[in-house]
Design a protein around this motif. Structure first.
Motif, PDB file in Angstrom:
ATOM      1  N   ILE A  44      -4.037   5.818  -1.148  1.00 39.23           N
ATOM      2  CA  ILE A  44      -4.104   7.692  -1.544  1.00 39.23           C
ATOM      3  C   ILE A  44      -4.777   8.050  -0.328  1.00 39.23           C
ATOM      4  O   ILE A  44      -5.237   8.963   0.204  1.00 39.23           O
ATOM      5  CB  ILE A  44      -3.689   7.880  -2.699  1.00 39.23           C
ATOM      6  CG1 ILE A  44      -3.021   7.676  -3.612  1.00 39.23           C
ATOM      7  CG2 ILE A  44      -4.112   9.177  -2.501  1.00 39.23           C
ATOM      8  CD1 ILE A  44      -2.947   7.948  -4.773  1.00 39.23           C
ATOM      9  N   TYR A  86      -4.218   7.920   3.096  1.00 41.84           N
ATOM     10  CA  TYR A  86      -3.417   9.135   3.362  1.00 41.84           C
ATOM     11  C   TYR A  86      -3.909   9.795   3.593  1.00 41.84           C
ATOM     12  O   TYR A  86      -3.486  10.380   4.583  1.00 41.84           O
ATOM     13  CB  TYR A  86      -2.099   9.159   2.536  1.00 41.84           C
ATOM     14  CG  TYR A  86      -1.069   9.634   2.459  1.00 41.84           C
ATOM     15  CD1 TYR A  86      -0.299   9.423   3.321  1.00 41.84           C
ATOM     16  CD2 TYR A  86      -0.875  10.917   1.477  1.00 41.84           C
ATOM     17  CE1 TYR A  86       0.920  10.756   3.597  1.00 41.84           C
ATOM     18  CE2 TYR A  86       0.277  11.450   2.259  1.00 41.84           C
ATOM     19  CZ  TYR A  86       0.864  11.513   2.919  1.00 41.84           C
ATOM     20  OH  TYR A  86       2.171  12.688   2.936  1.00 41.84           O
ATOM     21  N   ASP A  87      -4.884  10.648   2.208  1.00 41.18           N
ATOM     22  CA  ASP A  87      -5.779  11.766   2.783  1.00 41.18           C
ATOM     23  C   ASP A  87      -6.191  11.794   3.942  1.00 41.18           C
ATOM     24  O   ASP A  87      -6.029  13.067   4.596  1.00 41.18           O
ATOM     25  CB  ASP A  87      -6.273  12.060   1.272  1.00 41.18           C
ATOM     26  CG  ASP A  87      -5.899  12.603  -0.008  1.00 41.18           C
ATOM     27  OD1 ASP A  87      -4.496  13.421   0.388  1.00 41.18           O
ATOM     28  OD2 ASP A  87      -6.441  13.005  -1.508  1.00 41.18           O
ATOM     29  N   GLY A  91      -1.649  12.764   6.533  1.00 45.23           N
ATOM     30  CA  GLY A  91      -0.465  12.500   5.861  1.00 45.23           C
ATOM     31  C   GLY A  91       0.642  11.829   7.549  1.00 45.23           C
ATOM     32  O   GLY A  91       1.844  11.778   6.854  1.00 45.23           O
ATOM     33  N   LEU A 116       1.591   6.035   1.572  1.00 47.91           N
ATOM     34  CA  LEU A 116       2.260   6.734   0.866  1.00 47.91           C
ATOM     35  C   LEU A 116       3.666   6.429   0.166  1.00 47.91           C
ATOM     36  O   LEU A 116       2.996   5.954  -1.386  1.00 47.91           O
ATOM     37  CB  LEU A 116       3.030   8.528   1.098  1.00 47.91           C
ATOM     38  CG  LEU A 116       3.548   8.993  -0.016  1.00 47.91           C
ATOM     39  CD1 LEU A 116       2.666   8.989  -1.063  1.00 47.91           C
ATOM     40  CD2 LEU A 116       4.108  10.265   0.604  1.00 47.91           C
ATOM     41  N   ARG A 150      -3.772  12.341  -7.996  1.00 49.91           N
ATOM     42  CA  ARG A 150      -4.115  12.382  -6.782  1.00 49.91           C
ATOM     43  C   ARG A 150      -2.913  12.193  -6.205  1.00 49.91           C
ATOM     44  O   ARG A 150      -1.741  12.799  -5.686  1.00 49.91           O
ATOM     45  CB  ARG A 150      -5.085  12.203  -6.370  1.00 49.91           C
ATOM     46  CG  ARG A 150      -4.752  12.152  -4.319  1.00 49.91           C
ATOM     47  CD  ARG A 150      -5.513  13.903  -4.526  1.00 49.91           C
ATOM     48  NE  ARG A 150      -4.490  14.285  -2.445  1.00 49.91           N
ATOM     49  CZ  ARG A 150      -4.230  15.286  -2.497  1.00 49.91           C
ATOM     50  NH1 ARG A 150      -3.768  16.182  -3.286  1.00 49.91           N
ATOM     51  NH2 ARG A 150      -4.211  15.584  -1.338  1.00 49.91           N
ATOM     52  N   GLN A 198      -0.458  14.872  -7.217  1.00 46.96           N
ATOM     53  CA  GLN A 198      -0.604  16.774  -6.555  1.00 46.96           C
ATOM     54  C   GLN A 198      -0.129  16.244  -5.211  1.00 46.96           C
ATOM     55  O   GLN A 198       1.185  17.056  -4.889  1.00 46.96           O
ATOM     56  CB  GLN A 198      -1.304  16.399  -6.227  1.00 46.96           C
ATOM     57  CG  GLN A 198      -2.903  17.553  -7.600  1.00 46.96           C
ATOM     58  CD  GLN A 198      -4.150  16.890  -7.260  1.00 46.96           C
ATOM     59  OE1 GLN A 198      -4.382  16.729  -6.706  1.00 46.96           O
ATOM     60  NE2 GLN A 198      -4.870  17.741  -8.270  1.00 46.96           N
ATOM     61  N   ILE A 199       0.331  14.552  -4.671  1.00 47.16           N
ATOM     62  CA  ILE A 199       0.872  14.922  -3.498  1.00 47.16           C
ATOM     63  C   ILE A 199       2.310  14.756  -3.829  1.00 47.16           C
ATOM     64  O   ILE A 199       3.499  15.131  -2.681  1.00 47.16           O
ATOM     65  CB  ILE A 199       0.383  13.135  -2.825  1.00 47.16           C
ATOM     66  CG1 ILE A 199      -0.718  14.115  -2.261  1.00 47.16           C
ATOM     67  CG2 ILE A 199       0.983  12.752  -1.640  1.00 47.16           C
ATOM     68  CD1 ILE A 199      -1.574  11.923  -1.695  1.00 47.16           C
ATOM     69  N   THR A 200       3.142  14.120  -4.535  1.00 42.74           N
ATOM     70  CA  THR A 200       4.054  13.723  -5.045  1.00 42.74           C
ATOM     71  C   THR A 200       5.087  14.739  -5.290  1.00 42.74           C
ATOM     72  O   THR A 200       6.393  14.824  -5.540  1.00 42.74           O
ATOM     73  CB  THR A 200       4.376  12.452  -5.177  1.00 42.74           C
ATOM     74  OG1 THR A 200       4.065  12.254  -6.965  1.00 42.74           O
ATOM     75  CG2 THR A 200       4.204  10.907  -4.582  1.00 42.74           C
TER      76      THR A 200
END
Length: 917
Positions: free
Chosen positions: A303, A306-307, A311, A317, A373, A376-378
């Motif tokens: 994660i 990815y951050d 992205g 992800l 987190r 939040q992303i998905t």
């Protein structure tokens, strides 16, 4: 006529044994789950009495049985290769959460539970036929104990590979009951970082020079990992081999992804990100997945990368979601508390599970940042729901533990109370309820002080100061672990049904009378995550702020102490509290004055909490805690802090002068006993001398006139040193007053007509030698006398030398250093929050010392003894060496805007997650 001979008996037994072996090998696989009977299902989670109200252990057993045909249940066999065809059925499952859900189950799909398929076979999709979720009895719910690091040697002779499969949940959370992420505009949280000004040219040049050296250390370890351990968990830096203690999923690679990005090694990052595609999280050389370690290293690493890469690498992800789906199976329990060592293979994962009755606190409560987190992303709330339920349970229990405000290191997370008679503090509640209003009494700890005055002096009463020293100083194990041997979840009292299960929230483990409360190992990240989760949620959930402030109040009152150190350096250490439930003392809380490398994160935690919650006092505590770890680093021969040690706690945090007498008493807590034994030994030796003098006088008076002239002692031809005799070696005839009967001939001289009497002892008496005719005197055999008891000063001096104790340390219970990051973590945070160059100076000293003693041929290695100027390496380089330790060193000397603490939240493995704006 056939006679019954002995050999025929052996033959019969051999036949029976052969049949038994064949039966078990063909009918049951040893690793298969237990059989499930109809009676077992009917009694699942019940107390065994009719009309009893359903409890947390029910999990909808009644509604399940109502929809299941008896023949279906009875057809489930122990062998995973058995197949039974039945039509699809609908069943409703009511979990402990008080809701129901409907699932469709193909009752006939019970074959191939092991999931053994050739390598490369795709994992079945979610739409694949699930296994029958019929639960066994509560007694058969699988509970576990595990080990975070567990290196398993792969079986290369096995041509098939078992893969994880998506299975229907036994205890699902209905969509309408899923706890969603907080919504709204993020609150304005005070800034963490210091407002830095432009640096001078010389300062910039010096800083960049140090960055180059740190980057070279990182690059060297990474390149050797790439060459000798690619896609393995860890490099063995001494031998150039590798090991796989974390499921064999390339732990170092995943853990180091964001560090590669931060250090500007973009080509290496690109290669590593592409290699992530080759990691197959659906299979492992381990039969269990350590939930905590996997979450913070793998899920956190993916994660964060990815951050940081904004992205651009979708594979990161995708792999995060793949792994998270597997880990979500660990939460499929009656109370949704996770199984922290999750047996992922379908044969076990398909069975109902319950969380263990003895779970390490950190493994249960340190999952929030990573799952939050990902949610939040998905935009998938199920990940947040999983950790929110744990937080709710921790909050409910927080004020009802044996040290209200903190949690013990060992937790009963089963949700099932087996016995009325147990130690602990179970709180009956629904997991959907919030915290209950109740008084918050803080028990008074046993005062570990020498006096009620504000300072210690050399005239302080010894009997009072002795209370400063905890008895655990002389134990061989690490102090304050507070963990008893594991007790199975289905243990029962005489006459009690093993099916009995009354609902409870988190509680102290059953039958455990001793507990430990600490910021150190097994608890640390639970407290660390409270303010960080508050930031990650944009301040929209006050729950985490409240829990953090409650815990810090107790930490400051009970755990923080000032150690007595040379030069009266004003530092703090976070110790541990041991609770003894069976203690006869009025107050059963005792301070363990220990320091742990793991606890060194606390300085950074206090600093961050002090900033975002505007607590100036906490910023001062943060500096003293961090400086306490620096003192520990500077005290050893290598300049590296040991894993764990004991010191002398001061009675006051404000004034603590060095007291040599108190320090020596701490090193020799049995001084009074030693002095008494020494005095007794001296008296015994004096009495012994008097008796020998009497023997000498008696022997001389009875010598005949023809006695030869005494020969010099060297004429006796002794080849061994003189030895003392014991009182028992001289026997007097009380009745007749005859000459003493001295045993045997002297075995060392070889002269049968001579006897030797040695009265020399450590008090300085002379050696007296007699010669006599054999017919006049029997010979004397000297006896062994143990060495003299050391005086208090001699004992202390010998112990300091033997254990290589630095001044101020009374014991080091673990001398190793395994490349840990906690101290430099706090040093980094202290610099970012204050801008004080003192922290960079101390950080560079730490880096230099670590490089000097851990650098080996293929990287850096853990060492066995930081007190030894020439320590041994242990051929181990954990993934956090690159993921945390070197990353923190690099960030300490980087531009403050690189991974700003106002933009990112770092998890306990130093993986940065973006904060909401």
């Amino acid at each position: 006529m056939l006679r019954f001979r002995r050999y025929r008996v052996f033959l019969v037994f051999a036949v029976i044994a052969t049949i038994a072996v064949y039966h078990f090998s063909s009918v049951r696989q040893w690793g298969s789950p237990p059989s499930i009977s109809v009676d077992t299902l009917k009694n699942f989670g019940l107390k065994g009495t009719s009309g009893t109200k359903s409890t947390i252990a029910d999990v909808g057993a009644q509604t399940l049985l109502a929809s299941l045909d008896t023949s279906v249940v009875s057809s489930i066999q122990t062998s995973p290769t058995r197949v039974t065809s039945k039509p699809e059925q609908t069943w409703r499952s009511r979990t402990s959460l008080g809701f129901t859900s409907t699932s469709h189950v193909d009752a006939g799909t019970v074959s191939d539970l092991e999931g053994t398929v050739p390598k490369g076979t795709p994992v079945p999709s979610k739409q694949g036929k699930p296994f029958d979720p019929a639960p066994p009895s509560d007694a058969n719910l699988i509970s576990e104990h595990g080990q975070g690091r567990n290196e398993v040697v792969p079986d290369h002779n096995n041509s098939t590979i078992t893969h994880w499969r998506m299975l229907v949940e036994h205890f699902p959370v209905p969509a309408e009951s899923i706890i969603p992420l907080p919504t709204g505009v993020p609150k304005r949280i005070p800034k963490i970082q210091h407002v830095f000004t432009d640096e001078s040219t010389n300062s910039r040049i010096d800083r960049e020079r140090k960055l180059v050296l740190i980057r070279e250390a990182f690059s060297r370890s990474w390149k050797n990992y790439r060459q000798y351990a690619w896609l393995q968990d860890e490099l063995k830096p001494v031998s150039g081999g590798f090991r796989n203690p974390f499921c064999g999923w390339a732990a170092t690679l995943v853990d180091s992804l964001d560090a590669l990005w931060i250090l500007g090694m973009k080509d290496d990052f690109e290669e590593a990100a592409n290699a992530v595609k080759e990691i197959d999280f659906t299979t492992s050389i381990r039969s269990d997945i350590p939930l905590f370690e996997t979450t913070i290293r793998y899920l956190g690493g993916l994660i964060a990368a990815y951050d940081l890469s904004e992205g651009r690498y979708k594979v990161l992800l995708d792999k995060s979601i793949e792994l998270a789906e597997i880990l979500m199976g660990a939460f499929d329990t009656p109370n949704r508390m996770p199984v922290v060592y999750y047996h992922w293979k379908p044969a076990f994962a398909s069975q109902p599970h319950r969380a263990a009755t003895k779970v390490i606190l950190a493994e249960l409560g340190s999952l929030s940042l990573e799952f939050t987190r990902l949610a939040q992303i998905t935009k998938d709330n199920k990940y947040y729901d999983a950790i929110a339920r744990i937080t709710n349970e921790l909050e409910i229990w927080q004020n009802h533990t044996n040290l209200p405000g903190m949690w013990p290191v060992s937790v009963d997370a089963s949700g099932c109370k087996k016995s009325d008679v147990q130690y602990g503090t179970p709180i009956k509640h629904s997991t959907l309820k919030g915290p209950q209003d109740s008084p918050w009494p803080i028990p008074q700890m046993i005062v570990a002080s020498a006096s009620t005055s504000s300072e210690l002096t050399s005239t302080t009463s010894i009997s009072k100061t002795r209370r400063l020293i905890n008895k655990k100083q002389l134990q061989d194990e690490a102090p304050g672990n507070g963990i008893d041997p594991p007790s199975p979840s289905n243990k029962r009292l005489p006459g009690e049904s093993d099916l009995e299960c009354r609902p409870q929230g988190l509680a102290s483990p059953p039958q455990q009378s001793t507990e430990t409360f600490t910021l150190g190992g097994m608890s640390d990240s639970v407290y660390e995550y409270l303010p960080k989760e508050y930031m990650l949620l944009g301040g929209l959930n006050e729950q985490y702020r409240n829990m953090f402030q409650r815990s810090l109040q107790v930490v400051k009152e009970h755990l923080l102490f000032r150690p007595m150190v040379p030069n009266d350096r004003n530092v703090l250490i976070a110790g541990s509290i041991t609770y003894k439930g069976n203690s006869e003392l009025a107050d059963n809380l005792q301070l363990v004055a220990e320091g742990q490398h793991l606890t060194c994160f606390a300085g950074g935690m206090f600093a961050i909490g002090g900033r975002i919650f505007d607590r100036q006092e906490d910023l001062e505590i943060a500096a003293k805690l961090t400086d306490g770890c620096i003192w520990a680093y500077e005290s050893t021969a290598t300049g590296i802090m040991p894993e764990g040690f004991i010191v002398v706690p001061c009675p006051s945090k404000d004034n603590c002068p060095w007291n040599e007498t108190l320090y020596m008493e701490a090193l020799d807590p049995y001084k009074e006993s030693r002095d008494m034994q020494r005095e007794q030994q001296e008296q015994s030796l004096l009495a012994h001398k008097d008796k020998v003098d009497g023997v000498r006088s008696t022997m001389s008076s009875k010598l005949p006139a023809t006695t030869k002239e005494p020969k010099p002692s060297h004429a006796l031809g002794h080849s061994k040193g003189k030895r003392q005799i014991e009182d028992s070696d001289v026997a007097f005839d009380a009745a007749g007053g005859s000459a003493p009967q001295l045993p045997g001939k002297h075995s060392d001289t070889g002269h049968s007509d001579e006897q030797v009497l040695d009265t020399k002892n450590h008090l300085g008496t002379d050696t007296i030698t007699f010669t006599a005719e054999p017919e006049n005197f029997p010979t004397l055999e000297p006896a062994y006398t143990p060495p003299p008891i050391l005086s208090h000063k001699e004992f202390v001096t010998a112990r300091i030398k033997s254990e290589r104790l630095p001044k101020g340390f009374t014991r080091i219970w673990s001398t190793k250093y395994i490349l840990r990051p906690e101290a430099i973590e706090s040093v980094f945070i202290m610099y970012r929050t204050t801008g004080d160059e003192y922290w960079r100076e101390k950080g560079w000293q730490m880096f230099t010392a670590i490089q000097n003693y851990t650098r080996v041929e293929y990287g850096n290695s853990a060492i066995d003894d930081v007190t030894n100027p020439a320590p041994n390496t242990v051929d181990q380089m954990e993934s956090f060496w690159l993921a945390e330790t070197l990353k923190y060193f690099y960030l300490l000397f980087s531009d403050p805007e690189v991974v700003s603490l106002d933009d990112y939240v770092l998890n306990t493995e130093a993986h940065p997650f973006k904060r909401p704006k």
